[in-house]
Design an enzyme around this catalytic site. Structure first.
Site, mmCIF file in Angstrom:
data_model
loop_
_atom_site.group_PDB
_atom_site.id
_atom_site.type_symbol
_atom_site.label_atom_id
_atom_site.label_comp_id
_atom_site.label_asym_id
_atom_site.label_seq_id
_atom_site.Cartn_x
_atom_site.Cartn_y
_atom_site.Cartn_z
ATOM 1 N N HIS A 136 0.948 -1.498 -0.021
ATOM 2 C CA HIS A 136 0.199 0.169 -0.019
ATOM 3 C C HIS A 136 0.716 1.274 0.072
ATOM 4 O O HIS A 136 0.655 2.233 -0.706
ATOM 5 C CB HIS A 136 -0.999 -0.073 1.223
ATOM 6 C CG HIS A 136 -2.030 -1.077 1.261
ATOM 7 N ND1 HIS A 136 -1.996 -1.692 2.604
ATOM 8 C CD2 HIS A 136 -2.921 -1.645 0.348
ATOM 9 C CE1 HIS A 136 -2.983 -2.819 2.233
ATOM 10 N NE2 HIS A 136 -3.581 -2.579 1.142
ATOM 11 N N LYS B 66 -17.974 -6.773 5.832
ATOM 12 C CA LYS B 66 -16.656 -7.323 5.690
ATOM 13 C C LYS B 66 -15.908 -7.138 7.072
ATOM 14 O O LYS B 66 -15.791 -6.220 7.427
ATOM 15 C CB LYS B 66 -15.707 -6.560 4.574
ATOM 16 C CG LYS B 66 -14.592 -7.581 4.195
ATOM 17 C CD LYS B 66 -14.196 -6.797 2.956
ATOM 18 C CE LYS B 66 -12.811 -7.243 2.431
ATOM 19 N NZ LYS B 66 -12.149 -6.408 1.400
ATOM 20 N N ARG C 281 -1.548 -5.907 -8.677
ATOM 21 C CA ARG C 281 -0.589 -6.802 -8.349
ATOM 22 C C ARG C 281 -0.429 -7.907 -9.450
ATOM 23 O O ARG C 281 0.546 -8.209 -10.002
ATOM 24 C CB ARG C 281 -0.680 -7.452 -6.960
ATOM 25 C CG ARG C 281 -0.494 -6.726 -6.035
ATOM 26 C CD ARG C 281 -1.342 -7.295 -4.618
ATOM 27 N NE ARG C 281 -2.595 -7.047 -4.666
ATOM 28 C CZ ARG C 281 -3.248 -7.169 -3.577
ATOM 29 N NH1 ARG C 281 -3.031 -7.484 -2.485
ATOM 30 N NH2 ARG C 281 -4.915 -7.132 -3.702
ATOM 31 N N SER D 14 -2.655 -7.670 2.575
ATOM 32 C CA SER D 14 -2.942 -7.777 3.933
ATOM 33 C C SER D 14 -3.644 -9.118 4.450
ATOM 34 O O SER D 14 -3.007 -9.499 5.706
ATOM 35 C CB SER D 14 -4.242 -6.509 4.313
ATOM 36 O OG SER D 14 -3.875 -5.366 3.826
HETATM 37 P P1 ADP Z 1 -9.620 -4.082 -0.773
HETATM 38 O O1 ADP Z 1 -10.120 -4.573 0.464
HETATM 39 O O2 ADP Z 1 -10.637 -2.963 -1.545
HETATM 40 O O3 ADP Z 1 -8.951 -5.176 -1.613
HETATM 41 P P2 ADP Z 1 -6.884 -3.523 0.290
HETATM 42 O O4 ADP Z 1 -6.627 -2.484 1.482
HETATM 43 O O5 ADP Z 1 -6.587 -4.758 0.540
HETATM 44 O O6 ADP Z 1 -8.405 -3.239 -0.241
HETATM 45 O O7 ADP Z 1 -6.035 -2.525 -0.849
HETATM 46 C C1 ADP Z 1 -6.577 -1.378 -1.406
HETATM 47 C C2 ADP Z 1 -5.963 -1.158 -2.708
HETATM 48 O O8 ADP Z 1 -4.610 -1.374 -2.530
HETATM 49 C C3 ADP Z 1 -6.360 -2.273 -4.035
HETATM 50 O O9 ADP Z 1 -6.277 -1.530 -4.956
HETATM 51 C C4 ADP Z 1 -5.528 -3.252 -3.784
HETATM 52 O O10 ADP Z 1 -5.217 -4.015 -4.988
HETATM 53 C C5 ADP Z 1 -4.054 -2.650 -3.399
HETATM 54 N N1 ADP Z 1 -2.758 -3.328 -2.814
HETATM 55 C C6 ADP Z 1 -3.272 -4.217 -1.914
HETATM 56 N N2 ADP Z 1 -1.961 -4.764 -1.708
HETATM 57 C C7 ADP Z 1 -1.205 -4.208 -2.488
HETATM 58 C C8 ADP Z 1 0.223 -4.712 -2.944
HETATM 59 N N3 ADP Z 1 1.111 -5.375 -2.362
HETATM 60 N N4 ADP Z 1 0.776 -3.906 -4.047
HETATM 61 C C9 ADP Z 1 0.027 -2.951 -4.773
HETATM 62 N N5 ADP Z 1 -1.255 -2.759 -4.487
HETATM 63 C C10 ADP Z 1 -1.795 -3.371 -3.453
#
Ligand code: ADP
Length: 159
Positions: free
Chosen positions: A17, A41, A90, A128
């Site tokens: 992130h 969620k 990703r 995450s």
């Molecule tokens: P969600 O629950 O909406 O998937 P996240 O908090 O997991 O949200 O992720 C928010 C955004 O960050 C999403 O666009 C996700 O694809 C991106 N994201 C999460 N982890 C990574 C990572 N390791 N690299 C790049 N983008 C990421």
């Protein structure tokens, strides 16, 4: 003033992130990291904890704001005069859902563009969800999240 919204659950924030926020910061004057409050969620960290962990990770960056997100993303974007939504991409597995969301958001609000940013290769396998799984099983997560997030897991697991 070019402003972007970076929405997500951030449960918790990872280096992936932060990499996306860093890249977005080069393209926009201001980035609002919008932390989704989603009753459907179940999150591991509470909304307040997720906000605090993000703010702590972004300390000293005055062009990045962290705010809770309630309701429709496009409404929030219009209200905050943002012209773009930033999402991280990703792998192929992210694509289908992200593509659908981006097109649906465009249908709802044509003035807001979605842009996708790819993280550093080493973060492409990071999520995450996987960090929570490793932490739950007692593994070392210090390469994937800032140190105060490691501490937050330790505190939470003692509760
Ligand atoms: P969600 O629950 O909406 O998937 P996240 O908090 O997991 O949200 O992720 C928010 C955004 O960050 C999403 O666009 C996700 O694809 C991106 N994201 C999460 N982890 C990574 C990572 N390791 N690299 C790049 N983008 C990421």
């Amino acid at each position: 003033m070019r402003r972007a919204i970076y929405p997500g659950s951030f449960d918790p924030v990872t280096h992936g992130h932060l990499d996306v926020i860093e890249r977005a910061g080069k393209l926009f004057d201001e980035v609002i990291v919008a932390v989704a409050h989603n009753d459907q969620k179940q999150s591991f960290f509470t909304l307040e904890e997720r906000l605090a962990l993000l703010r702590n990770s972004l300390d000293g960056r005055n062009r990045v704001q962290v705010e809770p997100l309630d309701g429709l993303l496009v409404d929030f974007a219009v209200q905050r005069k943002a012209t773009a939504v930033v999402r991280g991409l990703r792998a192929i597995s992210d694509f289908e859902f992200e593509f659908q969301m981006a097109l649906m958001n465009r249908k709802l609000e044509a003035s807001v563009e979605t842009i996708f940013l790819m993280p550093k290769e080493e973060y492409t396998y990071l999520s995450s969800r996987i960090v929570k799984e490793i932490a739950r099983l007692g593994g070392n997560i210090s390469n994937f999240v800032p140190s105060h997030v490691v501490d937050a897991f330790a505190r939470k697991q003692k509760q």
